[in-house]
Design a protein around this motif. Sequence first.
Motif, PDB file in Angstrom:
ATOM      1  N   MET A  78      -4.771  -1.798  -4.945  1.00 13.39           N
ATOM      2  CA  MET A  78      -4.951  -0.338  -4.964  1.00 13.39           C
ATOM      3  C   MET A  78      -4.756   0.253  -3.043  1.00 13.39           C
TER       4      MET A  78
ATOM      5  N   ASP B  67       3.628  -5.174  -0.955  1.00 13.03           N
ATOM      6  CA  ASP B  67       3.605  -4.122  -1.879  1.00 13.03           C
ATOM      7  C   ASP B  67       1.773  -3.789  -1.401  1.00 13.03           C
TER       8      ASP B  67
ATOM      9  N   VAL C  79      -6.932  11.586  -7.297  1.00 14.74           N
ATOM     10  CA  VAL C  79      -6.198  12.590  -6.109  1.00 14.74           C
ATOM     11  C   VAL C  79      -6.570  14.221  -7.364  1.00 14.74           C
TER      12      VAL C  79
ATOM     13  N   HIS D 277       6.427 -11.214 -10.339  1.00  9.80           N
ATOM     14  CA  HIS D 277       6.102 -10.032  -9.596  1.00  9.80           C
ATOM     15  C   HIS D 277       4.617 -10.748  -8.573  1.00  9.80           C
ATOM     16  N   SER D 278       4.053  -9.574  -8.445  1.00  7.14           N
ATOM     17  CA  SER D 278       1.897  -9.799  -8.306  1.00  7.14           C
ATOM     18  C   SER D 278       1.629 -10.474  -9.221  1.00  7.14           C
TER      19      SER D 278
ATOM     20  N   PHE E 295       1.093   2.402 -14.276  1.00  8.25           N
ATOM     21  CA  PHE E 295       0.886   1.269 -14.144  1.00  8.25           C
ATOM     22  C   PHE E 295       0.637   0.135 -15.010  1.00  8.25           C
TER      23      PHE E 295
ATOM     24  N   HIS F  63       4.734  13.948  -7.995  1.00 10.88           N
ATOM     25  CA  HIS F  63       4.668  12.941  -8.504  1.00 10.88           C
ATOM     26  C   HIS F  63       2.930  13.339  -9.741  1.00 10.88           C
ATOM     27  N   SER F  64       3.375  12.051 -10.419  1.00 13.45           N
ATOM     28  CA  SER F  64       1.410  12.536 -10.948  1.00 13.45           C
ATOM     29  C   SER F  64       0.543  12.247 -10.629  1.00 13.45           C
TER      30      SER F  64
ATOM     31  N   THR G  62       3.180  -6.537 -15.593  1.00 13.73           N
ATOM     32  CA  THR G  62       4.641  -6.835 -14.424  1.00 13.73           C
ATOM     33  C   THR G  62       3.853  -6.526 -13.024  1.00 13.73           C
ATOM     34  N   ASN G  63       3.126  -5.805 -13.255  1.00 19.77           N
ATOM     35  CA  ASN G  63       2.532  -5.286 -12.022  1.00 19.77           C
ATOM     36  C   ASN G  63       3.764  -4.323 -11.249  1.00 19.77           C
ATOM     37  N   GLN G  64       4.373  -3.707 -12.207  1.00 18.80           N
ATOM     38  CA  GLN G  64       5.067  -2.321 -11.404  1.00 18.80           C
ATOM     39  C   GLN G  64       5.006  -1.245 -12.236  1.00 18.80           C
ATOM     40  N   VAL G  65       5.035   0.237 -11.523  1.00 21.28           N
ATOM     41  CA  VAL G  65       5.845   1.089 -12.685  1.00 21.28           C
ATOM     42  C   VAL G  65       6.109   0.817 -14.031  1.00 21.28           C
TER      43      VAL G  65
ATOM     44  N   PHE H 253       0.282  -0.555  -4.841  1.00 20.28           N
ATOM     45  CA  PHE H 253       0.072   0.301  -4.846  1.00 20.28           C
ATOM     46  C   PHE H 253      -1.125   1.632  -4.516  1.00 20.28           C
TER      47      PHE H 253
ATOM     48  N   GLU I  97       4.648  -9.810  -4.122  1.00 17.11           N
ATOM     49  CA  GLU I  97       5.934  -8.852  -5.106  1.00 17.11           C
ATOM     50  C   GLU I  97       6.827  -9.288  -4.823  1.00 17.11           C
TER      51      GLU I  97
ATOM     52  N   LEU J 188       0.528  12.155   2.458  1.00 18.44           N
ATOM     53  CA  LEU J 188      -0.508  12.813   1.046  1.00 18.44           C
ATOM     54  C   LEU J 188      -1.520  12.475   1.268  1.00 18.44           C
ATOM     55  N   TRP J 189      -2.031  13.921   0.834  1.00 13.86           N
ATOM     56  CA  TRP J 189      -3.672  13.942   0.281  1.00 13.86           C
ATOM     57  C   TRP J 189      -4.462  13.804   1.228  1.00 13.86           C
TER      58      TRP J 189
ATOM     59  N   GLN K 108      -2.689   5.002  -4.568  1.00 16.07           N
ATOM     60  CA  GLN K 108      -3.120   6.125  -5.307  1.00 16.07           C
ATOM     61  C   GLN K 108      -2.010   7.309  -4.734  1.00 16.07           C
ATOM     62  N   ALA K 109      -2.528   7.738  -3.777  1.00 20.29           N
ATOM     63  CA  ALA K 109      -1.789   9.058  -2.836  1.00 20.29           C
ATOM     64  C   ALA K 109      -0.617   9.304  -3.689  1.00 20.29           C
ATOM     65  N   THR K 110       0.646   8.261  -3.499  1.00 24.27           N
ATOM     66  CA  THR K 110       1.543   9.091  -4.465  1.00 24.27           C
ATOM     67  C   THR K 110       1.449   8.050  -5.869  1.00 24.27           C
ATOM     68  N   ASN K 111       0.814   7.664  -5.671  1.00 28.22           N
ATOM     69  CA  ASN K 111       1.350   7.356  -7.142  1.00 28.22           C
ATOM     70  C   ASN K 111       2.632   6.091  -8.157  1.00 28.22           C
ATOM     71  N   GLN K 112       2.394   5.752  -6.676  1.00 27.01           N
ATOM     72  CA  GLN K 112       4.179   4.647  -6.819  1.00 27.01           C
ATOM     73  C   GLN K 112       3.565   3.397  -5.497  1.00 27.01           C
ATOM     74  N   VAL K 113       4.552   1.802  -6.510  1.00 32.01           N
ATOM     75  CA  VAL K 113       4.448   1.601  -5.646  1.00 32.01           C
ATOM     76  C   VAL K 113       5.493   1.571  -3.675  1.00 32.01           C
TER      77      VAL K 113
ATOM     78  N   LYS L 141      -6.765   3.245  -1.746  1.00 36.12           N
ATOM     79  CA  LYS L 141      -7.135   4.512  -1.894  1.00 36.12           C
ATOM     80  C   LYS L 141      -7.342   5.649  -1.828  1.00 36.12           C
TER      81      LYS L 141
ATOM     82  N   ILE M  95      -1.565  -9.952  -8.859  1.00 36.59           N
ATOM     83  CA  ILE M  95      -2.647  -9.644  -8.332  1.00 36.59           C
ATOM     84  C   ILE M  95      -2.296  -8.330  -8.199  1.00 36.59           C
ATOM     85  N   PHE M  96      -3.571  -7.602  -8.548  1.00 35.61           N
ATOM     86  CA  PHE M  96      -2.847  -6.057  -8.302  1.00 35.61           C
ATOM     87  C   PHE M  96      -3.772  -5.733  -7.117  1.00 35.61           C
TER      88      PHE M  96
END
Lengths: 592, 592
Positions: free
Chosen positions: B293, B337, A306, B287-288, A339, A287-288, A343-346, B339, B275, A245-246, B341-346, B295, B290-291
């Motif tokens: 991402m 795990d 994005v 959970h983690s 996010f 997705h967002s 909880t480090n979760q969506v 996050f 995670e 993606l992107w 950024q492209a898919t906005n998903q974990v 990019k 530490i976040f």
Amino acid sequence: MKKMLILSVLLACGPACFSQQVEKFPLGDYEELTDTKPHDGVEVWNKMKAPVQFCWGTTDVRYKKLDVPDAKQTGTLRLKAWKGERVNAQAVLWTQKDLEGAEMTVSELKNGSSVIPASAVRTHFVRYVMTDELNKDGSGGCGVRENKAEWDSSMVADVLDIVRVREVKARTTQPVWLNVWVPAEARPGKYKGTLTVSGKNFEAMKLPFEIEVVNRTLPAPKDWVFHLDLWQNPYAVARYYQVPLWSKAHFDAMRPIMKMLADAGQRSITASIMEKPWAGQTEDPYHSMIFRMKKLDGTWVYDYTVFDKWVEFMMNEVGIKDLISCYTMIPWALSFDYFDQATNQVQFIKAAPGDKAYAEYWGTFLKDFARHLREKGWFEKTAISMDERPMEAMQEAIKVIKSADPEFKITLAGNYHEEIQGDLYYLSIPYGNQFPAEVKAERERKGQISTVYTCCTEAFPNTFTFSAPAEAAWTALHAVAGGYDGYLRWAVNSWPIDPLRDSRFRTWAAGDTYSIYPGPRSSIRFERLVEGLQDCEKIYVLRKELEAKGATGKLKKLNAKLSEFTPEGWIKTNKKSPALMVKEMNALLNEM
Amino acid sequence: MKKMLILSVLLACGPACFSQQVEKFPLGDYEELTDTKPHDGVEVWNKMKAPVQFCWGTTDVRYKKLDVPDAKQTGTLRLKAWKGERVNAQAVLWTQKDLEGAEMTVSELKNGSSVIPASAVRTHFVRYVMTDELNKDGSGGCGVRENKAEWDSSMVADVLDIVRVREVKARTTQPVWLNVWVPAEARPGKYKGTLTVSGKNFEAMKLPFEIEVVNRTLPAPKDWVFHLDLWQNPYAVARYYQVPLWSKAHFDAMRPIMKMLADAGQRSITASIMEKPWAGQTEDPYHSMIFRMKKLDGTWVYDYTVFDKWVEFMMNEVGIKDLISCYTMIPWALSFDYFDQATNQVQFIKAAPGDKAYAEYWGTFLKDFARHLREKGWFEKTAISMDERPMEAMQEAIKVIKSADPEFKITLAGNYHEEIQGDLYYLSIPYGNQFPAEVKAERERKGQISTVYTCCTEAFPNTFTFSAPAEAAWTALHAVAGGYDGYLRWAVNSWPIDPLRDSRFRTWAAGDTYSIYPGPRSSIRFERLVEGLQDCEKIYVLRKELEAKGATGKLKKLNAKLSEFTPEGWIKTNKKSPALMVKEMNALLNEM
């Protein structure tokens, strides 16, 4: 014993077995699914006048693959066009024997010393895709279709292939689509050209054609008046092309698809500002495009990387730049992603317009979004989009938007509501509904856009893969006839899993979710829609010209013809064939 | 007809129906599950010498709720303690009739003009929790236990309640736990006190006790030599207390729990840097903290807000500050795990140590993590933790850590491996395994920590809810006897769904996952573990003192006694009762 074993192995290995050999997401050539319908037998094919035939057909017909086509014309096909207009034609090749390496060529078009170059001409082998049918009661194409066996399926001509060379099998029909984009600077006059089919094991055959370029100019698509809004799905492209993606590869894949839209006069960029704005109803959910993090301390962080990249691509590389439609503040599932740092979760906030949590989630975001959009210089082009919901919910959402920034533009694709229409910069209402005349006039004065949409609801007009080709053009003409500013369709490339071979989906009648195929490949539906859109622009041009001239008679004639393209007008014509209606309209527009 | 209908409704409403009335996550008083085992009948209860009895029992017995207890002592209970030591006792109350509002009180303890204040004394009603048993072959408690019916379940005394007033039902036993924390500054001598039970419908009963404070001082837990590592689970606390993760309410709930650990000499902070480091094996997965991402441009962003907040809380508010154990670089499921950024998903990277993706994921992170830890001044206290994996995987992980920062500390709870032990700042090996003497000595010289762990594997010693209470103390003493620097258990508060009422879990023998209950409530197991840990500190103090004095005889006697607390030593005693062993050790340590 041994043989029986082999046989049973073969029997055990059904379609699933063989389909493993099929490329999953073809971009180049591919095998079509088998057409299992009753069709012309050898005895019919044996009656052909020659072993191979090549004739002009009509763009109104989806020629059947296994039937001898009803086509006779081998003499010059005569077309008319404005300068800058694209015109379509369809030829049909059919054969008793296998044709090896069939290939199309088109000469440059000549008018004395004037030339329309061959590069202005596209030819496509028309390919066959699996389709289904309307709901059994004929009421439209809405509803779930998990069990494909419940609907009659068949192969229909729709895809305009980009593959240049084809093996044409014995006793099949291979239609050929021709499209000429007359240069805006072409000198008026009659241009002559030739469409040639050639191959390794048969003699080349030629079909002459002529385009009469009339002395009127169709504006370039970017200057079209018509407000076209076909929703794009970048996520489907990434999945089908199997690219991240992107990524550059993703944008490379999207560029020619989105340019097809720009060339059709597309005005809006489809942006998703939350997860699954339509509850994941498409094969590839949106997705967002905006990242939201709720920090431990309760504050929010937003990231627009994005969103910015997508919008900049559409504006700067594709040239679609009028409106950024941001979906959605009232999704079908009232569940909003973010996010969560803790909880480090969506996580999802479940909240309805009117709830405090809803106002906080959206209010906080919209303030930051407005700031960002102003920084980018996009604020005036951006609209926060809603989906149809109960009136109170929509009013609450509008309150939240206005309180974040009273100048935010708002859109709705849904029913006409007197109570909120004034707040809606852009309002698209369903086919068959009308804006009250004084409301429409007031909206025009305020610079608000008022369009019409079709979706799965309409049995006619529609652009399902089994719809009559002319319905696409009819739909565009209807938008002008009905006094709307444009047309909206909720999907142009929300591809099902195997869009080149099978246009059926788990919901709705086949083809509902797309009219551009991977490749990209255009379709009979998309070309005929562009034809209708061009007719609309011609109407805008002619009306202006005729009004300026005070040519009331001609104006009246034009409007009378146009008025047929409404539900009531069509009934008055005793439900004339849409193909004929469009043909007559084309002729009228070219002779005025 | 009507009555039958009512009856059928009642029948249809089984346990699920009634359990709805039970509070889901009680923090105050609660109903225990029903004890369905065969028990003393009315005729046995009728033989009681008085309708209500109150006697001293022993801390080695889990008294049965529905049986008349074997307890007779009503005279003075005599205990010995060092200054600064906590000592335990257990009394038993049993009754033929319902006791209303039973309540415990303890006087201050007096020794002439010297006083141990009542505030140094805790009393708890001992509560009953559902337990199961060892695996059928007696081999331990490992394995999945989805079907609770496959194991024999019973109610056992374990929870030390914080509720001050109880209704005691007719023909039940209500044990009472007593704990006195002798102040470090107490004057040596014999302190006398009284434990009183009183209530609304029975006469108050008193039990006298005496604590002889000997003239030796146990260091404060923060100064203990023993390296205790009981893994904390903040996620279980948030779920059980139904508070948002890392909120003030969450920290308020955790503070007294973690202080219990600090008071037991806990040295390590359990931090999860990915995670589900243990593939979600606990009721509440980690959970983690530490976040991460990834990019769009491929760069990584890390956020340490949660990690920092947790570590700062443990260090500054709780006082556990020696080691931050970061789990884990080699989880059981090699899935990491981030996050996206492209898919906005974990998303999850599946990669094994040795893979390029593994090295990139961890290498990039560890460099940034080292930078952050140095900024916070924590780098020297932080260890990257691994789980047991094939040797090559561990070596590859060590490579990645060392290449990110060669000074990173590394830990492993797993088998002893000659090849990598030198790289491991902290290495905890399973019960029954030993460090080669020269390796242990070398590790000591290098300041490396070498401990032992027990888990579901051990039938003995263990701290399941059905384990003999003395086994907890035995386990601690074993760590010193075996020449280890401390003891590790992988869970201290990884609560199952209803930890106060039911200690069984979907895997492992009951109680494996926790010894501190919500409230927080201590347990017989936890108190007896602290007893053993205190014995260990006493041994360290005495050894030092005796060595300094050259009291070889006493030293030999001490070490000989201690050597019984090993698998081999125990066999040499003909498997003496662990309760007796611990009792003898206690006596020896107090008389030296």
